[in-house]
Every structure is written in structure tokens, then in C-alpha cells.
Design an enzyme around this catalytic site. Structure first.
Site, mmCIF file in Angstrom:
data_model
loop_
_atom_site.group_PDB
_atom_site.id
_atom_site.type_symbol
_atom_site.label_atom_id
_atom_site.label_comp_id
_atom_site.label_asym_id
_atom_site.label_seq_id
_atom_site.Cartn_x
_atom_site.Cartn_y
_atom_site.Cartn_z
ATOM 1 N N LYS A 140 41.674 37.932 38.129
ATOM 2 C CA LYS A 140 40.440 37.334 37.276
ATOM 3 C C LYS A 140 40.546 37.455 36.159
ATOM 4 O O LYS A 140 41.726 37.319 35.252
ATOM 5 C CB LYS A 140 39.343 39.131 36.416
ATOM 6 C CG LYS A 140 37.656 38.280 37.207
ATOM 7 C CD LYS A 140 37.702 38.209 38.563
ATOM 8 C CE LYS A 140 35.392 38.190 38.159
ATOM 9 N NZ LYS A 140 35.510 37.674 40.233
ATOM 10 N N ASP A 177 32.498 33.141 38.856
ATOM 11 C CA ASP A 177 31.035 34.342 38.492
ATOM 12 C C ASP A 177 31.114 34.330 37.546
ATOM 13 O O ASP A 177 29.874 32.758 37.046
ATOM 14 C CB ASP A 177 32.869 34.770 38.003
ATOM 15 C CG ASP A 177 32.148 36.469 38.021
ATOM 16 O OD1 ASP A 177 31.992 36.804 38.946
ATOM 17 O OD2 ASP A 177 31.837 37.000 37.168
#
Length: 446
Positions: A124, A164
Site C-alpha cells: 500500500k 484508492d
């Protein structure tokens, strides 16, 4: 003894990483479930190794705004675990992100990706950049500066970022175009691209659609269906809007959506056409729910409130789609008081420990984000497959593949989470994912 060793190791990790509460919460949730599962055949040292990221990257992003003023942001990429495959996980642009966020998200991504059955590791990243209020030119310059720093650490067989919060089709287009310009190669190093230049159909819709496919499988397992189920949703991004669209398609009633400025209530449920209008508002105009005023004024049963809770009212299913830990003890009480029987965690870890405990005590069925939220990365994995094959699959094929993946995840949760009192979906997801990652790590660490 093994479970005691695991808890001791986890306590050591928490002591070594003070102030990283989200990261600690994600680890504790997983290990609380596996402690009663593991035996002497599981090496505690490998489980301890699971707690640590392979690599934590932090870099400075320097760019210029429209006034010619230099701006400085911090960029991050946490490459957490690649035991199963290349690192895979989204990029988040938000002014309040911290390293703690990316470590917890990378940890969760590792196990979420394992559930999909596609060979992907967990990662991430992102930056403390706020795209809201910025011109397209400023966002483009920031994305180019960010990719200049990130590009040396990613690639189709190394690390494949996606989108995201704050990183949608526009940002991914800028990021991929700059990666292509820098490397001189058209490679699948980013997913979530537009279908016209190597992206997969329904990637934008995937997390929301996948959420509903999983929820529908849960209700089928109970001998029920989605028809006429009243659903409260938080958020108004891709997850919430496309979950709403798929719920309506399945004849459920969507009562709420929300963003940082307020809550949009639909007393009789949103129509499919209203959701389509909101998708255009959010994706193309980058507006807020408050900008929907013309439609609100002309439609009976719609109202927008700036000082309201999305969890008020009466409904059957709560679906938090916004962000981590948005549902605390107070919100959990509202959900319980609303008469909900299911909490479907569509965002990444949207419920605090206190909220989960409240749901357990009230006997609400808790569907964990590892499983519910896996549709987005599943289609990212399918996009990576299409890029490697030099092919572009139809919308119908990708949708069918996504549904099959979510049904497989549901089956794994049932198999691993079955108890005398019913199915513990959180435990099932954690055990199934842990087993896959542990076996992969054992194969090369022993």
C-alpha cells in the site's frame, strides 16, 4: 505454548512500533483468531515474520502549483509481503495519511490478496497530497513528480499499484502515462487504468460489486435474499456508489450515502438513475453530495443534512464504505438500535475493536473487510493477467470472474469459520488467508 509465543511476539512488535494503532489493531484482529487454530506444526518465528513489512519506502515529492510556487509532500510505499506474488495494493492521496495507515493497509492487503486465489502479495502507498480544490494541471504535475520517485520500485513482476482514496481514473491515467514516458515501455505496472489503454472493464465498479456478490452469498447461505432488504451505506466514492448500484439491481433498498460534508437520505430508497447521476457528479465533476441540491429539491423523500449520522433510522444491513475505523462504539450502538442484523464491512477495516465487540454481544453478523472488500484487488489481478496476455476481456467475462472469486472467498470463509452457533465470517477469512500466507512463507524460510 505456541499461542502464548505468538502473543509474546505480537506484544514485542507493538512495543517496537509505538503510536501505530491502526497497524496494531489489524495484527491483533488476525492473531486473535489464529491463536486457537495453530499447533506445534506452526513455527512461531514465521508468524512473527508476518508482522514485519519487507520494505518501507518514504520519499519527498517536490512539485509546482499553478502560481509557480514550490510544494512539498511526503510519499510512501509499504511493500509488505510478496510470499505469494508481486506486491499489489492501492495508492491513497489524502492530507491526513500516515505511515501507520500504510502499514496497516499493507498488512491487511497481504491477507486479502491471499483470499482471491490470484498470486499477489500485499502493499500500500500514497502521499499526504490533497487533490480536492486542485486544478487538473496541478494534479498532473503532482502525479508526475510522485511517479518519478516511485517508478524505480515498481514493475509488472515487482510491485503493481492501483487506486484508492483520492486516486481514481484521472490520477491513474497521469501516473501511468508518466511511468510509460520514463521507461519507454507499455507494461502493466499500474492497474485501474482506463480500458482504452490497457485497463480492465469494471475495475472502477469492482469493490462495490464484489461487496454485493459476497453479501448475496451470505444471505443465500441463510436461505434469504437481498430483495427488499433496507441498507444504510456510508461514503460516496466508488465503493459506496457501485455497491448501491448493484444492491438496487438486486432489488434491495439503499437509504443513505455520505461524504465528509454531510449525509444524503432517501426515505424511499435511491433509484438507479439517481445513483448514475451521483456517479457522474463524483467521478467527472469531482463534486460533493451537497452539489446534488437541484435533484434533492425536485424529488420527494430526498434530503441532505450536514449535521446528521448516516447510521440513524431503521434498516436491515449496515454497509460502511468510507474509511478505516469510521464505526466506533457510538456508531455501533446506532446500528444495533436501528435493528440491523448484518454489518458488511466494505471499506478497509471500517470498524473499531469496540464496535466489533458490540456487534458480537448483540449477535449481529459481522462480515469482515478482508473478504467483503476483496473485489477491487481481484479485478486488479485480472487486469494484470490481461496485460501479461496482451488481451482485453469483455465486461461480461470480467464480471463473471469477479463473481466467481467472491463466491470462492465466501466458501473459504464458511469452511474455516463454521462453528456450533453458526458461521464466524471474520474468523473464517482470517484462518483461510493466514494458512495460505503461512504455507507460502514456510516454503522458502525453512
Amino acid at each position: 505454548m505456541v499461542s502464548e509465543k505468538i502473543q509474546d511476539n505480537l506484544s514485542r512488535v507493538i512495543e517496537q512500533t509505538p503510536g501505530e494503532s491502526n497497524y496494531h489493531q489489524a495484527m491483533q484482529e488476525l492473531f486473535d483468531d489464529i491463536k486457537t487454530f495453530v499447533d506445534d506444526s506452526y513455527d512461531p518465528a514465521i508468524i512473527h515474520r508476518m508482522c514485519f513489512a519487507d520494505r518501507v519506502l518514504q520519499f519527498t515529492v517536490t512539485w509546482y502549483d499553478d502560481a509557480g510556487e514550490m510544494q512539498v509532500n511526503q510519499g510512501y510505499r509499504v511493500q509488505f509481503n510478496h510470499a505469494i506474488g508481486p506486491y499489489k495494493g492501492g495508492l491513497r492521496f489524502h492530507p491526513e495519511v500516515t505511515l501507520d495507515d500504510f502499514k496497516f493497509l499493507g498488512f491487511e492487503q497481504t491477507f486479502k490478496d491471499a483470499l482471491t486465489g490470484i498470486p499477489m502479495g500485499g502493499a500500500k502507498g500514497g502521499a499526504d497530497f490533497d487533490p480536492s480544490g486542485r486544478s487538473n494541471a496541478e494534479i498532473k504535475r503532482f502525479c508526475e513528480a510522485f511517479m518519478t520517485e516511485l517508478s524505480r520500485y515498481i514493475g509488472p513482476d515487482q510491485d503493481v499499484p492501483a487506486g484508492d482514496i483520492g486516486v481514481g481514473a484521472r490520477e491513474l491515467g497521469y501516473l501511468f502515462a508518466h511511468y510509460k514516458a520514463m521507461t519507454g515501455q507499455f507494461r502493466g505496472a499500474v492497474t485501474g487504468k482506463g480500458p482504452s489503454f490497457g485497463g480492465s472493464c469494471i475495475r472502477t465498479e469492482a469493490t462495490g460489486f464484489g461487496c454485493v456478490y459476497f453479501l448475496r452469498a451470505v444471505l443465500d447461505e441463510q436461505g434469504q435474499g437481498l430483495k427488499k432488504k433496507r441498507c444504510a451505506l456510508s461514503g460516496a466514492g466508488n465503493v459506496a456508489l457501485y455497491a448501491a448500484k448493484k444492491l438496487i439491481e438486486n432489488e434491495a433498498v439503499v437509504l443513505t450515502l455520505s461524504d465528509s460534508k454531510g449525509v444524503l437520505f432517501a426515505e424511499n430508497g435511491f433509484s438507479d438513475e439517481q445513483i448514475d447521476t451521483l456517479i457522474v457528479l463524483k467521478e467527472q465533476k469531482h463534486g460533493a453530495l451537497a452539489d446534488y441540491t437541484d435533484v434533492i429539491e425536485q424529488t420527494d423523500g430526498l434530503r441532505y443534512e450536514t449535521d446528521a449520522s448516516v447510521w440513524s433510522g431503521e434498516y436491515d444491513i449496515a454497509i460502511p464504505c468510507a474509511t478505516q475505523n469510521e464505526v466506533g462504539a457510538d456508531e455501533a450502538k446506532q446500528i444495533i438500535d436501528a435493528g440491523a442484523s448484518i454489518v458488511c464491512q466494505a471499506a478497509n477495516m471500517p470498524c473499531t475493536d469496540e464496535a466489533v465487540q458490540a456487534f458480537t454481544e448483540a449477535k449481529l453478523l459481522n462480515l469482515p473487510s478482508k473478504a467483503v472488500n476483496a473485489g477491487g484487488v481481484a479485478v486488479s489481478g485480472l487486469e494484470r493477467t490481461q496485460n501479461a496476455m496482451g488481451m482485453s476481456w469483455s465486461r461480461e467475462r470480467v464480471d463473471n470472474e469477479l463473481e466467481n472469486i467472491m463466491l470462492t472467498i465466501h466458501r473459504l470463509c464458511v469452511e474455516e469459520g463454521e462453528t456450533d452457533s453458526g458461521i464466524d465470517y471474520a474468523k473464517g477469512a482470517n484462518l483461510a488467508a493466514f494458512e495460505k500466507v503461512f504455507q507460502a512463507m514456510s516454503s522458502y524460510l525453512h
